[in-house]
Design a protein around this motif. Structure first.
Motif, short mmCIF file in Angstrom:
data_model
loop_
_atom_site.label_atom_id
_atom_site.label_comp_id
_atom_site.label_asym_id
_atom_site.label_seq_id
_atom_site.Cartn_x
_atom_site.Cartn_y
_atom_site.Cartn_z
N LEU A 18 1.18 5.38 -0.38
CA LEU A 18 0.48 6.66 -0.32
C LEU A 18 1.39 7.78 -0.82
O LEU A 18 2.48 8.00 -0.27
CB LEU A 18 0.06 6.98 1.12
N SER B 104 1.05 1.43 -9.58
CA SER B 104 -0.28 0.84 -9.58
C SER B 104 -0.35 -0.30 -10.60
O SER B 104 -0.91 -1.38 -10.31
CB SER B 104 -1.33 1.90 -9.90
N TYR C 25 -7.13 2.39 7.00
CA TYR C 25 -6.05 2.47 6.00
C TYR C 25 -4.70 2.61 6.69
O TYR C 25 -4.50 3.50 7.54
CB TYR C 25 -6.29 3.65 5.06
N HIS D 115 0.59 -2.71 -6.95
CA HIS D 115 0.54 -2.05 -5.65
C HIS D 115 -0.77 -1.27 -5.52
O HIS D 115 -1.35 -0.81 -6.51
CB HIS D 115 1.72 -1.10 -5.49
N GLN D 116 -1.25 -1.12 -4.28
CA GLN D 116 -2.43 -0.30 -4.01
C GLN D 116 -1.96 1.13 -3.80
O GLN D 116 -1.36 1.44 -2.77
CB GLN D 116 -3.17 -0.82 -2.77
N LYS E 118 0.86 -1.17 0.00
CA LYS E 118 0.00 0.00 0.00
C LYS E 118 0.91 1.23 0.00
O LYS E 118 1.71 1.41 0.93
CB LYS E 118 -0.91 0.01 1.22
N PRO F 46 -0.77 2.57 5.24
CA PRO F 46 0.17 2.38 4.12
C PRO F 46 1.45 1.70 4.59
O PRO F 46 1.86 1.82 5.74
CB PRO F 46 0.45 3.82 3.67
N ASP F 47 2.05 0.98 3.66
CA ASP F 47 3.38 0.42 3.91
C ASP F 47 4.47 1.46 3.64
O ASP F 47 5.49 1.51 4.32
CB ASP F 47 3.62 -0.80 3.02
#
Length: 404
Positions: free
Chosen positions: A4, A22, A86, A26-27, A2, A88-89
């Motif tokens: 951001l 994306s 949510y 990946h999200q 994830k 994020p990584d």
């Protein structure tokens, strides 16, 4: 992962990286200012635009404004965490406006990366470089130290930083420089390339074509940081020597990096008043900001492209002009020398030497026998080290994924 992205004007420097990540599965999500209306290649959430911070000492105002934006970004991040779960990584945000300042407190386990564009410095950069605009005074240096606080804090908090050129990386203090990886944003050389059939129709209906005697200049804003005043003062002699030449200037009338002049509403108005009837305005065309396609056509048809800059952030317009195969006359300043060696990829002149600039522009407009060689070498330099798909994007992707 994830991932951001955080940028008040997203996609900003990430129009290729975000969708590429994306596409790799990946999200990808972007956090941006509520007033940002630019199209986004990935899903976007927005934070409330920060209000100006009232009062306070002028030296603290810049940090307060950046912290206010950081607070608004953090509030939106907290809502993402608490209401939607949510987490994020990896977070990758531009540190220039304070948006990343407090994200570590919302997501302490995420890897925090910053796009570290430039560190303000009291010596060797804009302060004192052009005394007409930024004098070398204690006050100017102290103000510069004060407005650097959020940039230092942003990089100290980050796990790593990304910066587009070696010059910009070297603007950061040595103890922070080890965190930085230099990867240019990248130029799409399949799109930005020479085109001998390029044309551009000016607002009055006049059409310019490749081969015409055209001098181009491009800047986000028409201001001294990009040498607008230097070029304007050179134009009377250049245009007198080249009576068929046309000058096309692209850029907004305001300022992006410096202050407006004390004695006029804009640098454009100041220089027009100063030069008066010495400047043949029927051959000087101010286009303001233009569509990208028109900007690209201008680069493709121009006979010489003039790029001037303080020791400061390097403009995309220089790398795109090089990719378009332009003959370039540029300022002999440190960020330019990273890409151009005088007589090899273009002509370099001292920023403050108006006579040298005039002579270089006249020579280029009159048909420099080395023009084709210089333009080809300029494009090759971009192909060899700054090409989006061959160099920049693969390296950016690998850099982000290394933190997964």
């Amino acid at each position: 992962m994830k991932i951001l992205f955080v940028h008040q004007n997203f996609p900003g420097q990430f129009p290729h990286l975000a969708p590429a990540l994306s596409a790799r599965g990946h999200q990808v999500l972007a956090l941006t200012d509520a007033e940002n209306t630019r199209p986004s290649p990935v899903r976007v959430v927005k934070y409330a635009s920060p209000a100006a911070v009232p009062g306070g000492h002028p030296l603290g105002r810049a940090y307060c404004d950046m912290a206010q934006r950081g607070w608004q970004a953090a509030r939106a991040a907290r809502a993402l965490r608490d209401r939607h779960g949510y987490r994020p990584d990896v977070i990758l945000g531009h540190s220039g406006w304070g948006e990343t300042l407090f994200l570590r407190e919302i997501w302490p386990d995420a890897r925090l990366l910053v796009y570290a564009e430039l560190m303000y410095r009291t010596r060797g950069q804009d302060v004192g470089f052009d005394p007409e605009v930024v004098p070398d005074t204690d006050q100017a240096r102290i103000r510069t130290v004060a407005r650097s606080a959020h940039l230092i804090q942003g990089l100290v908090q980050a796990d790593a930083g990304l910066t587009p050129t070696r010059y910009q990386a070297d603007s950061f203090p040595p103890e922070l420089r080890a965190k930085l990886t230099v990867i240019h944003d990248g130029i799409d050389t399949a799109r930005v390339r020479p085109d001998p059939a390029a044309t551009l129709t000016l607002p009055g209906g006049k059409m310019l074509r490749a081969g015409d005697e055209v001098l181009s200049y491009v800047s986000r804003s028409l201001e001294p940081y990009r040498g607008f005043h230097t070029l304007m003062r050179a134009l009377p002699r250049v245009l007198a020597a080249r009576p068929r030449a046309q000058v096309v200037l692209v850029g907004a009338e305001g300022t992006s990096y410096g202050a407006k002049p004390r004695d006029a509403e804009s640098w454009k108005q100041k220089l027009l008043a100063e030069l008066g009837d010495r400047l043949p305005l029927d051959r000087v065309h101010f286009l303001g900001r233009v569509a990208y396609a028109d900007y690209l056509s201008l680069l493709q048809l121009t006979r010489v492209h003039c790029y001037l800059t303080y020791p400061f952030v390097l403009s995309w317009s220089l790398t795109e002009a090089m990719a378009a195969g332009c003959q370039i006359v540029a300022s002999d300043t440190e960020p330019v020398r990273e890409l151009i060696r005088d007589g090899e990829q273009g002509r370099l002149v001292p920023f403050h030497d108006r006579e040298a600039l005039e002579a270089a522009l006249i020579c280029a407009l009159s048909g420099d026998p080395a023009a084709a060689r210089l333009g080809a070498a300029a494009r090759q330099a971009i192909l060899d080290g700054y090409d989006l798909h061959r160099h920049s994007l693969p390296r950016q992707i690998a850099w982000v994924e290394s933190f997964g």
